[in-house]
Write a protein that holds these residues in place. Sequence first.
Motif, PDB file in Angstrom:
ATOM      1  N   GLY A 169      23.859  53.947  51.351  1.00  0.00           N
ATOM      2  CA  GLY A 169      22.796  53.496  50.461  1.00  0.00           C
ATOM      3  C   GLY A 169      23.094  52.125  49.870  1.00  0.00           C
ATOM      4  O   GLY A 169      22.226  51.250  49.811  1.00  0.00           O
ATOM      5  N   ALA A 170      24.340  51.926  49.458  1.00  0.00           N
ATOM      6  CA  ALA A 170      24.734  50.630  48.891  1.00  0.00           C
ATOM      7  C   ALA A 170      24.656  49.536  49.943  1.00  0.00           C
ATOM      8  O   ALA A 170      24.151  48.426  49.676  1.00  0.00           O
ATOM      9  N   GLU A 171      25.133  49.805  51.141  1.00  0.00           N
ATOM     10  CA  GLU A 171      25.082  48.806  52.202  1.00  0.00           C
ATOM     11  C   GLU A 171      23.635  48.435  52.542  1.00  0.00           C
ATOM     12  O   GLU A 171      23.333  47.267  52.825  1.00  0.00           O
ATOM     13  N   ALA A 172      22.757  49.434  52.500  1.00  0.00           N
ATOM     14  CA  ALA A 172      21.346  49.155  52.810  1.00  0.00           C
ATOM     15  C   ALA A 172      20.738  48.207  51.779  1.00  0.00           C
ATOM     16  O   ALA A 172      20.058  47.232  52.133  1.00  0.00           O
ATOM     17  N   VAL A 173      20.983  48.480  50.493  1.00  0.00           N
ATOM     18  CA  VAL A 173      20.404  47.625  49.448  1.00  0.00           C
ATOM     19  C   VAL A 173      21.018  46.230  49.505  1.00  0.00           C
ATOM     20  O   VAL A 173      20.309  45.217  49.395  1.00  0.00           O
ATOM     21  N   LEU A 174      22.339  46.124  49.690  1.00  0.00           N
ATOM     22  CA  LEU A 174      22.992  44.818  49.749  1.00  0.00           C
ATOM     23  C   LEU A 174      22.528  44.019  50.971  1.00  0.00           C
ATOM     24  O   LEU A 174      22.401  42.797  50.908  1.00  0.00           O
ATOM     25  N   LYS A 175      22.269  44.707  52.060  1.00  0.00           N
ATOM     26  CA  LYS A 175      21.730  44.031  53.256  1.00  0.00           C
ATOM     27  C   LYS A 175      20.361  43.440  52.950  1.00  0.00           C
ATOM     28  O   LYS A 175      20.075  42.284  53.296  1.00  0.00           O
ATOM     29  N   MET A 176      19.503  44.228  52.272  1.00  0.00           N
ATOM     30  CA  MET A 176      18.177  43.727  51.921  1.00  0.00           C
ATOM     31  C   MET A 176      18.273  42.514  50.990  1.00  0.00           C
ATOM     32  O   MET A 176      17.587  41.508  51.170  1.00  0.00           O
ATOM     33  N   VAL A 177      19.150  42.616  49.975  1.00  0.00           N
ATOM     34  CA  VAL A 177      19.235  41.577  48.951  1.00  0.00           C
ATOM     35  C   VAL A 177      19.871  40.303  49.505  1.00  0.00           C
ATOM     36  O   VAL A 177      19.307  39.206  49.401  1.00  0.00           O
ATOM     37  N   PHE A 235      13.726  42.993  49.117  1.00  0.00           N
ATOM     38  CA  PHE A 235      14.424  44.253  48.879  1.00  0.00           C
ATOM     39  C   PHE A 235      13.595  45.225  48.039  1.00  0.00           C
ATOM     40  O   PHE A 235      12.696  44.826  47.288  1.00  0.00           O
ATOM     41  N   HIS A 236      13.917  46.497  48.205  1.00  0.00           N
ATOM     42  CA  HIS A 236      13.372  47.565  47.373  1.00  0.00           C
ATOM     43  C   HIS A 236      13.963  47.383  45.982  1.00  0.00           C
ATOM     44  O   HIS A 236      15.170  47.473  45.786  1.00  0.00           O
ATOM     45  N   ALA A 237      13.111  47.121  44.994  1.00  0.00           N
ATOM     46  CA  ALA A 237      13.601  46.746  43.669  1.00  0.00           C
ATOM     47  C   ALA A 237      13.789  47.929  42.733  1.00  0.00           C
ATOM     48  O   ALA A 237      14.122  47.727  41.564  1.00  0.00           O
ATOM     49  N   ASP A 238      13.610  49.139  43.231  1.00  0.00           N
ATOM     50  CA  ASP A 238      13.774  50.315  42.367  1.00  0.00           C
ATOM     51  C   ASP A 238      14.498  51.424  43.130  1.00  0.00           C
ATOM     52  O   ASP A 238      13.941  52.505  43.354  1.00  0.00           O
ATOM     53  N   PRO A 239      15.768  51.166  43.524  1.00  0.00           N
ATOM     54  CA  PRO A 239      16.471  52.128  44.387  1.00  0.00           C
ATOM     55  C   PRO A 239      17.120  53.282  43.617  1.00  0.00           C
ATOM     56  O   PRO A 239      18.288  53.588  43.803  1.00  0.00           O
ATOM     57  N   HIS A 240      16.351  53.928  42.738  1.00  0.00           N
ATOM     58  CA  HIS A 240      16.910  55.071  42.010  1.00  0.00           C
ATOM     59  C   HIS A 240      16.772  56.334  42.867  1.00  0.00           C
ATOM     60  O   HIS A 240      16.017  56.351  43.862  1.00  0.00           O
TER      61      HIS A 240
END
Length: 563
Positions: A278-286, A292-297
């Motif tokens: 999950g962290a790698e996915a968000v960091l890849k987007m950013v 990026f998905h701005a609300d990854p809760h």
Amino acid sequence: MWWDALINNRDLTRMHEIASVLLRYGFDDVVSRLGMARTLERAGRLLKRHGGADKSALSSPERLTEALQILGPTFIKLGQILATRVDLFAPEWIRAFETLQDRVPAVEFDAVLAQLRVDLGGDPRDIFRYLDTQPLAAASLAQVHRAQLQDGTDVILKIRRPGVRDVVEADLRLLERVAEIAEHEVTDLRRYQPRQIVAQFAVTLRRELDFAVECHSAERIAAQFADANTHIIIVPKVYWEWTSERLNVQQYISGIHGRDLAAVDAAGLDKKLLAKRGAEAVLKMVLEHGFFHADPHPGNVYYLTDNRLALIDFGMVGHLSDERRAEVVDLLWGLMRRDTRRIIDVLQDWTEDAAAMEQSSRLAQDIDLFLDRYHGLPLQRLDLAAMLRDLAALIRAHQLTLPPDLAVLFKTLITLDGFGRMLDPDFDIVGTLTPFLQRLLWRRYRPENLLRRGAAEVSGTLQALQNVPVELRRILRNLRRGSLQINLDMRRLDHFGHQIDRAASRVTVGLVTAALIIGSSIVATLAEGEGWLGIPPLGILGFGAAVAGGVWVLLSIWRGRKD
């Protein structure tokens, strides 16, 4: 009066509702300072004073959050946007805004059926083999129903609530006027840049009201993971033949809800691996794509078999330009390497308040103290979310303001850290982040990229030189016409002006004092032998005023030297 432009009776009715709720929760001063009470009373709408006594046990953040919840969809969404502004609000306010829940009772299916027929271009029963009239979920802007296509594919229908756009537009008109009044009339609120916040919020909310925009965002993010091995990150497929502004038809995701950790354990999934992916996915987007998905809760994540993850709800997304991503990389690398100078440089690039940045030496000292808390800690023990919160506190203390896209990014990274630690208490976001930063820094300084940037700089310089003759001709033409204007922006010009004004005052008083002395002497000479000590009353009055003026000039000079 600021509110006089409000001639729409519906807007006045909505303003009455808003003012009444604010009064009920003890925000009488806000209603008064914004002039809402006077406008409503002139329009013949009296406000009932509640005094807020029954809410005295609640803190200000809690009272405001409850008021926003009652005021409905626009204000709930506003609170969620404010929850991203860690640079403006202290942690207790951010925590309060985060509690806002966008859950309301569902609309009866018959109430949305007519709108659904229009959006589908036919009877829903002719398009779907099965359509559940009981919603899976309901929020202030939309509600979700499960359905099945004729070929047996499971989908969801996200249906916008009928009439919600009119309500939102009325609220946005009021908010824009409130922000304008607040920025002009309430000095304490100016540093929060209310007009900028409302403008950003209006763009975000109007995008969220358009479900086609949300689907485009989903497909753009899906394309970012198209090359991922075994499709570790899943984004629901969009069925465009039935999707429109008011209707979103997407693939139904069957998985474990992001907060159901007991079901994760029962399914035998690897929580550490899920946190890492999950962290790698968000960091890849950013960092790699800048979208990026701005609300990854956890509420926007589902866990699938083989430790895969599905992302849903792309109503709130963030965007970073190439230049901004480079600045973010520099900031994060500076935080991890405890590099004060690098952090200061990035903040100076970000802030629009030049006066505040003049105190960069004090800011540098505060950042040194802030980084000293993490001195000697190995990278794996650094708490990036805590560092970002501390940095946001420094930004608030120095009255700096982050651009909106960066405020969203800070909040996204803090949310990501909380999501990872929920799955894995030993989650190390720094360890996940480091390879991304190293890879991006290496890519930045590769010879071909350096050559490309150098060529771009040369091209830009040549283009600027080509424009010089054109600009010179324009200047000369304006000069001949007498229409040439020169605007100078000099720092501390206000202080210089104050000094000139004070010097002019001294000269003026000095001249008046001298005139009084001369005039009084003439009067005393012409009227010799009359009055006290041979000086007539008019002469005494003139000499007294001259003494007072001389004393004022001397004190003013003494104070000026002391300053």
